[in-house]
Design an enzyme around this catalytic site. Structure first.
Site, PDB file in Angstrom:
ATOM      1  N   SER A 100      -9.726   1.532   2.981  1.00  0.00           N
ATOM      2  CA  SER A 100      -8.820   2.176   2.256  1.00  0.00           C
ATOM      3  C   SER A 100      -7.663   1.397   1.237  1.00  0.00           C
ATOM      4  O   SER A 100      -6.887   1.862   0.368  1.00  0.00           O
ATOM      5  CB  SER A 100      -8.104   3.340   2.802  1.00  0.00           C
ATOM      6  OG  SER A 100      -7.133   2.736   3.965  1.00  0.00           O
ATOM      7  N   LYS A 129       0.854  -1.233   0.070  1.00  0.00           N
ATOM      8  CA  LYS A 129      -0.173   0.049   0.130  1.00  0.00           C
ATOM      9  C   LYS A 129       0.909   1.131   0.034  1.00  0.00           C
ATOM     10  O   LYS A 129       1.853   1.227   0.618  1.00  0.00           O
ATOM     11  CB  LYS A 129      -0.844  -0.157   1.151  1.00  0.00           C
ATOM     12  CG  LYS A 129      -2.154   1.014   1.424  1.00  0.00           C
ATOM     13  CD  LYS A 129      -2.861   0.629   2.627  1.00  0.00           C
ATOM     14  CE  LYS A 129      -3.806   1.691   2.545  1.00  0.00           C
ATOM     15  NZ  LYS A 129      -4.916   1.586   4.007  1.00  0.00           N
ATOM     16  N   SER A 131      -9.544  -0.827   7.219  1.00  0.00           N
ATOM     17  CA  SER A 131      -9.158  -0.811   5.755  1.00  0.00           C
ATOM     18  C   SER A 131      -8.531  -2.070   5.120  1.00  0.00           C
ATOM     19  O   SER A 131      -8.089  -2.058   3.938  1.00  0.00           O
ATOM     20  CB  SER A 131      -8.131   0.433   5.747  1.00  0.00           C
ATOM     21  OG  SER A 131      -8.919   1.781   5.611  1.00  0.00           O
TER      22      SER A 131
HETATM   23  N1  GLN Z   1     -13.232   3.486   6.461  1.00  0.00           N
HETATM   24  C1  GLN Z   1     -12.469   3.715   7.674  1.00  0.00           C
HETATM   25  C2  GLN Z   1     -12.136   5.235   7.453  1.00  0.00           C
HETATM   26  O1  GLN Z   1     -12.398   5.960   6.812  1.00  0.00           O
HETATM   27  C3  GLN Z   1     -11.299   3.103   7.850  1.00  0.00           C
HETATM   28  C4  GLN Z   1     -10.105   3.519   7.493  1.00  0.00           C
HETATM   29  C5  GLN Z   1      -8.707   2.597   7.797  1.00  0.00           C
HETATM   30  O2  GLN Z   1      -8.929   1.677   8.271  1.00  0.00           O
HETATM   31  N2  GLN Z   1      -7.652   3.262   7.262  1.00  0.00           N
HETATM   32  O3  GLN Z   1     -11.381   5.945   8.520  1.00  0.00           O
END
Ligand code: GLN
Length: 501
Positions: free
Chosen positions: A129, A54, A153
């Site tokens: 994400s 990532k 994410s």
């Molecule tokens: N969807 C969550 C957010 O927008 C999770 C994001 C993550 O785990 N980086 O914060």
């Protein structure tokens, strides 16, 4: 293969060069072919395998854009510990993957770099994400990839793309080299084609790292990662009913002020789509058929999970992202009147709307005089959620003679399958996406390991579920899911074509 891979656009940078180089077998960095045999128990079977990372995790010489315009041109001068460990086990980095800017989102569409499509249906999102990492694994571009999980994410995109996603216990994997979003919640996680592969990767990357003071080895009493008998003793699996949580949430929504639309969305967002509910039921049936005992459990405080998560995550984000000022990091504006003006302009031009929203929210909840009302309250909710899980699963204190009620807890991952992008009407508003983090963010609030795995296909789209365990019980979760996947292997999308040995 190249054109298939490019359709998914999983990668941020180096994508085209790297994938073409690999296919044509030329111009590949030397290290790509340096096969180092892995140690006896660490990182079994990783030698020679390509993997993706990532783009918020540092790999020397590669981009570290974090999906942001602000860092688009940054090249990392160093490599994250987790990546270094994988390289030492003989695996090699194929490329960096797309993400919602700084990990903020659930679709990867919040990336300023490009869009990532779902390999099962390219009109839909890959989730987020870590959507680029999930898409890369689902498409067969790499057998595994690293992501980060602050509130879901890794697990949510894994579910959207039909792959396995592990969020390790807080501190089990070094965060050195991960660009921080919300430091007290996040872990580097793994997206993999199978639970067996996920275990090898976790074995290689876990452990205490002097460069991350929050990292630690598994406690002495925790089960070893290898050596378990997969078909071993039946386990007690607590089943957390989505219906109960949705009902509790609707009751909370009815009691708060806000526009009716907003309240309805929050409550609705927790209700599972019919296909997701069916997948959840199928997972229960299959786990029971494998000999496990399923018991219904409840954690009423989960209804406050999302507001607590967004209060803590944005508070930490507002502090963590302060470093991107156009001086030390980030693109400097062409002209400015004074240093403040320079910082303002750099941040105004560099950050996308979701990031700005969260910085504002974080600054608001930390405002002097308001901490009691928001931030400290969120921390109390966090402790309550953590305690509720510990009552069911036991704590990280493995030496103590406690008899946990459950070995693991089965939960949905996300209320919907991969959603679309508007025109088809099957999209989710940014608010609904946040409310839907309910099922994932609690593992981060409690610091627990959680393993998402695919169970069914409905309308051509994967449905996943997750198992949560007590801190440092990754071995138990992997045992359960590995036995499950041996009995019920999951298919690949039509265009899947693996090209590693
Ligand atoms: N969807 C969550 C957010 O927008 C999770 C994001 C993550 O785990 N980086 O914060």
């Amino acid at each position: 293969m190249a054109s298939t891979a490019l359709t998914y656009r999983a990668y941020c940078t180096q994508w085209e060069e790297q994938i073409r180089a690999f296919i044509e077998m030329k111009e590949i960095p030397d290290r790509a072919f340096t096969l180092i045999p892995p140690g006896d128990s660490q990182g079994k079977g990783l030698a020679g395998l390509p993997f993706a990372v990532k783009d918020n995790i540092a790999v020397q010489g590669f981009s570290l854009s974090c999906g942001s315009k602000l860092l688009k041109d940054l090249r990392s001068p160093y490599t994250a510990t987790a990546v270094q460990k994988l390289e030492a086990a003989g695996a090699w980095v194929l490329g960096k993957t797309n993400l919602d800017e700084f990990g903020m989102g659930s679709s990867t569409d919040n990336s300023a770099i490009q869009q990532t499509n779902n390999p099962w249906d390219t009109s839909r999102v890959a989730g987020g994400s870590s959507g680029g990492s999930a898409a890369a694994v689902a498409a067969g571009i790499v057998p595994f990839a690293l992501g980060s999980d602050t509130g879901g994410s890794v697990r949510q995109p894994a579910s959207f793309c039909g792959v396995v996603g592990l969020k390790p216990s807080y501190g089990a994997v070094s965060r050195y080299g991960l660009v921080a979003y919300a430091s007290s919640l996040e872990s580097i996680g793994i997206l993999a084609d199978t639970a067996a592969r996920c275990r090898s990767v976790f074995a290689a990357i876990r452990g205490k790292d002097p460069l991350d003071q929050t990292s630690q080895d598994a406690p002495a009493g925790a089960a070893p990662l290898y050596g378990q008998n997969l078909s071993g003793s039946p386990k007690v699996i607590g089943v957390l009913s989505a219906a109960a949580i949705a009902k509790a949430l609707a009751a909370v929504a009815a009691g708060i002020e806000g526009s009716p639309g907003t309240k309805e969305t929050a409550a609705q967002a927790a209700s599972l789509e019919r296909e997701v509910q069916q997948g959840f039921e199928l997972a229960k049936t299959r786990l029971a058929a494998l000999g496990h005992r399923l018991v219904e459990v409840e954690i009423p405080s989960l209804k406050y999970g999302v507001p607590a998560y967004y209060t803590i995550a944005t508070a930490e984000a507002s502090a963590n992202l302060a470093r991107f000022d156009g001086v030390r990091y980030g693109r400097r504006p062409p002209e400015a009147e004074n240093p403040e003006d320079l910082i303002d302009k750099a941040r105004e031009a560099g950050f996308g709307p979701e990031v700005k929203l969260r910085i504002l929210l974080g600054t608001f909840v930390l405002r002097s005089g308001f901490q009691d009302r928001y931030y400290l309250r969120a921390q109390r909710i966090r402790m309550g959620i953590r305690r509720s899980f510990e009552e069911l699963l036991g704590s990280a204190a493995y030496g103590r003679s406690e008899t946990p009620r459950c070995d693991a807890i089965l939960m949905p991952v996300f209320p919907t399958r991969a959603f679309g992008r508007g025109d088809a009407g099957e999209t989710l508003s940014p608010f609904a996406q946040k409310a839907a983090d309910l099922y994932t963010c609690c593992a981060n609030l409690a610091g627990l390991p959680a393993l998402a795995f695919p169970v069914s296909l409905a309308g051509g789209l994967p449905v996943g579920v997750q198992l949560l365990g007590r801190a440092f019980s990754e071995a138990a979760l992997l045992d359960l899911v590995e036995a499950y996947e041996q009995a019920h292997p999951f298919p690949h999308p039509a265009a899947y074509q693996a090209f590693w040995p």
